[in-house]
Scaffold this motif. Structure first.
Motif, mmCIF file in Angstrom:
data_model
loop_
_atom_site.group_PDB
_atom_site.id
_atom_site.type_symbol
_atom_site.label_atom_id
_atom_site.label_comp_id
_atom_site.label_asym_id
_atom_site.label_seq_id
_atom_site.Cartn_x
_atom_site.Cartn_y
_atom_site.Cartn_z
ATOM 1 N N GLN A 153 0.817 -1.213 0.000
ATOM 2 C CA GLN A 153 0.000 0.000 0.000
ATOM 3 C C GLN A 153 0.846 1.257 0.000
ATOM 4 O OE1 GLN A 153 -2.170 -0.768 3.581
ATOM 5 N NE2 GLN A 153 -3.577 -2.203 2.612
ATOM 6 N N ARG A 154 2.073 1.156 0.490
ATOM 7 C CA ARG A 154 2.999 2.295 0.576
ATOM 8 C C ARG A 154 4.406 1.723 0.753
ATOM 9 N NH1 ARG A 154 0.003 5.020 5.081
ATOM 10 N NH2 ARG A 154 1.073 6.835 4.182
ATOM 11 N N PRO A 155 5.459 2.544 0.709
ATOM 12 C CA PRO A 155 6.820 2.016 0.863
ATOM 13 C C PRO A 155 7.000 1.150 2.108
ATOM 14 C CG PRO A 155 6.926 4.284 0.133
ATOM 15 C CD PRO A 155 5.473 3.994 0.382
ATOM 16 N N ALA A 156 6.361 1.522 3.212
ATOM 17 C CA ALA A 156 6.515 0.749 4.450
ATOM 18 C C ALA A 156 6.031 -0.683 4.284
ATOM 19 C CB ALA A 156 5.752 1.437 5.591
ATOM 20 N N PHE A 181 5.608 3.303 -10.271
ATOM 21 C CA PHE A 181 5.959 4.049 -11.494
ATOM 22 C C PHE A 181 4.913 3.837 -12.586
ATOM 23 C CE2 PHE A 181 7.314 -0.131 -12.666
ATOM 24 C CZ PHE A 181 7.333 -0.175 -14.056
ATOM 25 N N ASN A 182 4.254 2.674 -12.568
ATOM 26 C CA ASN A 182 3.274 2.349 -13.598
ATOM 27 C C ASN A 182 1.834 2.550 -13.126
ATOM 28 O OD1 ASN A 182 3.485 0.306 -11.757
ATOM 29 N ND2 ASN A 182 3.362 -1.381 -13.238
ATOM 30 N N VAL A 183 1.663 3.084 -11.898
ATOM 31 C CA VAL A 183 0.314 3.390 -11.395
ATOM 32 C C VAL A 183 0.359 4.803 -10.787
ATOM 33 C CG1 VAL A 183 -1.645 2.439 -10.104
ATOM 34 C CG2 VAL A 183 0.286 0.964 -10.663
ATOM 35 N N PRO A 184 0.425 5.831 -11.645
ATOM 36 C CA PRO A 184 0.599 7.210 -11.147
ATOM 37 C C PRO A 184 -0.467 7.626 -10.131
ATOM 38 C CG PRO A 184 0.825 7.121 -13.536
ATOM 39 C CD PRO A 184 0.346 5.774 -13.101
ATOM 40 N N ALA A 185 -1.686 7.152 -10.306
ATOM 41 C CA ALA A 185 -2.755 7.558 -9.384
ATOM 42 C C ALA A 185 -2.441 7.120 -7.955
ATOM 43 C CB ALA A 185 -4.090 6.956 -9.832
ATOM 44 N N ARG A 186 -1.862 5.920 -7.819
ATOM 45 C CA ARG A 186 -1.541 5.442 -6.464
ATOM 46 C C ARG A 186 -0.304 6.141 -5.921
ATOM 47 N NH1 ARG A 186 -1.719 -0.931 -6.414
ATOM 48 N NH2 ARG A 186 -0.824 -0.557 -4.364
ATOM 49 N N ARG A 187 0.618 6.489 -6.794
ATOM 50 C CA ARG A 187 1.800 7.234 -6.332
ATOM 51 C C ARG A 187 1.380 8.598 -5.776
ATOM 52 N NH1 ARG A 187 7.289 6.544 -7.018
ATOM 53 N NH2 ARG A 187 8.536 8.433 -6.825
ATOM 54 N N PHE A 203 -1.114 9.258 -4.059
ATOM 55 C CA PHE A 203 -1.694 9.132 -2.724
ATOM 56 C C PHE A 203 -0.623 9.045 -1.632
ATOM 57 C CE2 PHE A 203 -5.681 8.067 -4.853
ATOM 58 C CZ PHE A 203 -6.604 8.670 -4.010
ATOM 59 N N LEU A 204 0.641 8.873 -2.020
ATOM 60 C CA LEU A 204 1.700 8.814 -1.018
ATOM 61 C C LEU A 204 1.850 10.166 -0.334
ATOM 62 C CD1 LEU A 204 4.425 6.723 -2.899
ATOM 63 C CD2 LEU A 204 2.744 5.930 -1.221
ATOM 64 N N LYS A 205 2.216 10.144 0.939
ATOM 65 C CA LYS A 205 2.383 11.367 1.724
ATOM 66 C C LYS A 205 3.792 11.925 1.513
ATOM 67 C CE LYS A 205 -1.689 10.686 3.546
ATOM 68 N NZ LYS A 205 -2.850 11.487 3.109
ATOM 69 N N SER A 206 4.127 12.953 2.305
ATOM 70 C CA SER A 206 5.459 13.550 2.233
ATOM 71 C C SER A 206 6.512 12.519 2.625
ATOM 72 C CB SER A 206 5.549 14.749 3.180
ATOM 73 O OG SER A 206 5.451 14.302 4.527
ATOM 74 N N ASN A 207 7.770 12.789 2.257
ATOM 75 C CA ASN A 207 8.853 11.874 2.613
ATOM 76 C C ASN A 207 8.932 11.645 4.126
ATOM 77 O OD1 ASN A 207 9.460 11.672 -0.060
ATOM 78 N ND2 ASN A 207 11.500 12.572 0.067
#
Length: 607
Positions: free
Chosen positions: A23-26, A153-159, A161-165
């Motif tokens: 769902q996110r980098p974590a 990289f291939n799902v811009p819409a989900r990218r 939704f990511l928060k700040s670094n």
């Protein structure tokens, strides 16, 4: 008429499945680290760029993979953990479904290097959008390195939704902490953008807790260890004085897997009954070990929620084990020779533990609840409200404090001069009575001051910065890595609100200046409590980052209940309160004052 039902293409099906797992980098950090643990590693290195958005790499020295296994691991439901349905009920590994690498390969560009101890060469594989782009032999150390680049990289819409670094980094640190906590015998490191945030040497569980949660727990942990035929419980709980206003430092592991369980948390809270305030949360790191057939780990995509065969037995054992540990700590205190010499002189340590005190403790409901038979499930009913006793104590004179000890309140607003002549009185060092028309108001001094500060900080955040007072001797603040990430995220907003804080090396900061009304020498304590309050407000997703920060500062800087105020300060507080736009309510929705009218009072005294 044409058919309406058809099979999804593999690339779409894989991306939908990835949404459950990654769902996110974590999420990717958790899956890759758990795979490294399952590989039998003794050292695991996590390397990030841009909080995992650009790069997540996990390098381990585990068993490695053959060329065939390296290729197969990216297929859906490819796993070495399960061969029959019966294996699903005997799981002791971290991963078992075989979805992690397939899901990662569906939403990132992946490079894998792996080699077994007996192989002359390793294998290198590149995968992009679930398609293998390259496979070749490579010289590489024994173990596995997986690097995933450009998440979503291939799902811009989900990218999007990511928060700040900084926000994503907090989630990564949470997952890293959970895995590292459950395997203290493994060396772990975490590096982000070339800066090493964690270096956790292999050691004992207590050492790992202190490495992750801070050195302040060094002398404040109580060991928990109970073994039965059904299950074993081990770990540590914090002494009652370490309880905080946030749930942060609470970890349950079942067969070394981190879980979330409000039910078991309730068991621990019951064990602390009457030891800590009702709005505080104890620290605990507890490991439950039981037969895998008694627990179902396959009930949630992230495996953080599980199902016990008999929840009541587990609840009873957890509560009893923690009660036993705390009772032993209370009844038979031991001297820790690592304590500072000045602490040894405290009256609580120097006073003898007499037979009278021992009898009093032994007769308590907490001690009896564990030592008597058939008490594991016993939960005391809350005591009925008793009539008010010692009512004369309310009228004893309160000790005066010097003018310098009282909190500095902000200058009066010229719009509210109507309170300059009225008679005010402070009750119980917490409430102020204010005459009004045909009755009076009872003002809660802390709630009122929180409202005043909140509105002042809101105004400052949208306009001119609050002036900062430079410190003659700047304070150095050393934080745990998790708290350092939070402070870095807050620094720009803190500067707007009068706090000048600068990074000073690994997890260390220098406080160069604070708002003028912050008392000198208290800067470090204020930032420590501020971070704790911010974590408390972070549990509520409806607040923005700045709103959480302002609420935290208002609560932290407000004059506390139990503080004696001079008449001038009482008048200043009331004047400032009724100059606010919303004087009747504190920022968290509690009333700042209650109004008592003459007719109400007369009705209260009628028979």
């Amino acid at each position: 008429m044409t058919d309406k039902i058809f099979l999804l293409p593999d690339n779409i099906a894989n991306q939908i499945a990835a949404g459950e797992v990654i769902q996110r980098p974590a999420s990717a950090v958790k899956e890759l680290m758990e795979n490294a643990v399952d590989a039998g590693s003794t050292a695991i290195h996590l390397i990030l760029a841009d909080a995992g958005k650009s790069l997540i790499q996990v390098i381990d020295n585990g068993g490695g993979m053959s060329e065939t296994d390296a290729r197969m691991c990216f297929e859906r439901h490819a796993t070495s953990k399960i061969k029959s349905i019966d294996d699903l009920f005997h799981i002791r590994t971290m991963g078992f479904r075989g979805e992690a690498l397939a899901s990662i390969a569906a939403v990132a560009q992946v490079e894998l290097k792996s080699k077994r101890a007996g192989d002359e060469a390793g294998v290198y594989i590149e995968v992009e959008n679930s398609v293998v782009k390259k496979q070749e032999p490579i010289a590489t150390p024994t173990g596995t390195s997986i690097a995933m680049k450009n998440l979503f990289f291939n799902v811009p819409a989900r990218r999007n939704f990511l928060k700040s670094n900084a926000a994503e980094m907090r989630h990564i640190v949470d997952e890293f902490t959970r895995v590292a906590m459950s395997f203290p015998h493994i060396l772990f490191t975490l590096t982000n953008n070339g800066q090493q945030l964690f270096h956790l040497e292999a050691g004992s569980l207590k050492q790992r807790i202190i490495q992750l949660l801070g050195n302040n727990y060094n002398t404040k942990l109580v060991a928990v260890k109970e073994e039965t035929d059904y299950m074993n419980i081990s770990g540590f709980v914090g002494k009652p004085e370490t309880a905080k206003k946030t749930r942060g430092d609470q970890y349950f592991f079942v067969n070394n897997r981190f879980i979330k369980s409000g039910y078991l948390n309730h068991a621990v809270m019951n064990a602390y009954q009457e030891m800590i305030p009702g709005d505080s949360f104890p620290m605990y790191v507890l490991f439950i070990d039981l037969d895998p057939t008694q627990v179902d780990v396959n009930v949630h995509p992230t495996k953080q929620e599980i199902k016990f065969e008999d929840e009541r037995i587990v609840y009873a054992f957890v509560q009893a084990a923690v009660k036993h540990a705390l009772a032993q700590f209370s009844v038979t205190p031991t001297l820790d020779f690592e304590l500072d010499a000045s602490i040894q002189q405290l009256s609580s340590i120097q006073q003898p533990f007499t037979e009278e005190r021992k009898t009093a403790v032994s007769s308590s409901s907490l001690f009896k609840g564990f030592t008597q038979k058939h008490q594991a499930h016993f939960i005391e009913a809350s005591q009925q409200k008793q009539e008010l006793k010692h009512w004369k104590d309310f009228y004893e004179p309160l000790p005066e404090t010097s003018k310098d000890d009282a909190p500095a309140l902000h200058p009066a607003d010229p719009r509210a001069k109507r309170f300059e002549e009225v008679d005010l009185a402070q009750i119980l060092n917490s409430y102020i009575t204010v005459p009004s028309g045909n009755g009076f108001m009872l003002v809660h001094q802390q709630a009122a001051h929180e409202r005043i500060l909140y509105e002042q900080l809101i105004t400052a955040s949208h306009g001119k910065s609050i002036p900062s007072q430079q410190s003659m001797f700047p304070s150095t603040l050393e934080l745990t890595p998790a708290d350092a990430v939070i402070l870095e995220e807050l620094m720009p907003d803190l500067q707007q609100l009068g706090y000048q804080i600068e990074p000073f090396g690994k997890n260390t900061f220098v406080i160069q200046g604070t708002p003028a009304d912050v008392e000198a020498g208290h800067e470090k304590h204020i930032i420590d409590i501020l971070i704790e309050q911010y974590k408390h407000f972070s549990n509520d997703v409806k607040f923005s980052k700045r709103e959480k920060l302002i609420r935290s500062l208002a609560k932290q800087q407000a004059v506390k209940t139990g503080t004696r105020l001079t008449e001038r300060e009482q008048r200043q507080l009331i004047t400032d309160l009724f100059s606010c736009e919303q004087p009747n309510m504190s920022p968290d929705g509690n009333p700042t004052y209650l109004e008592f009218r003459q007719d109400q009072l007369e009705r209260m005294f009628r028979s």
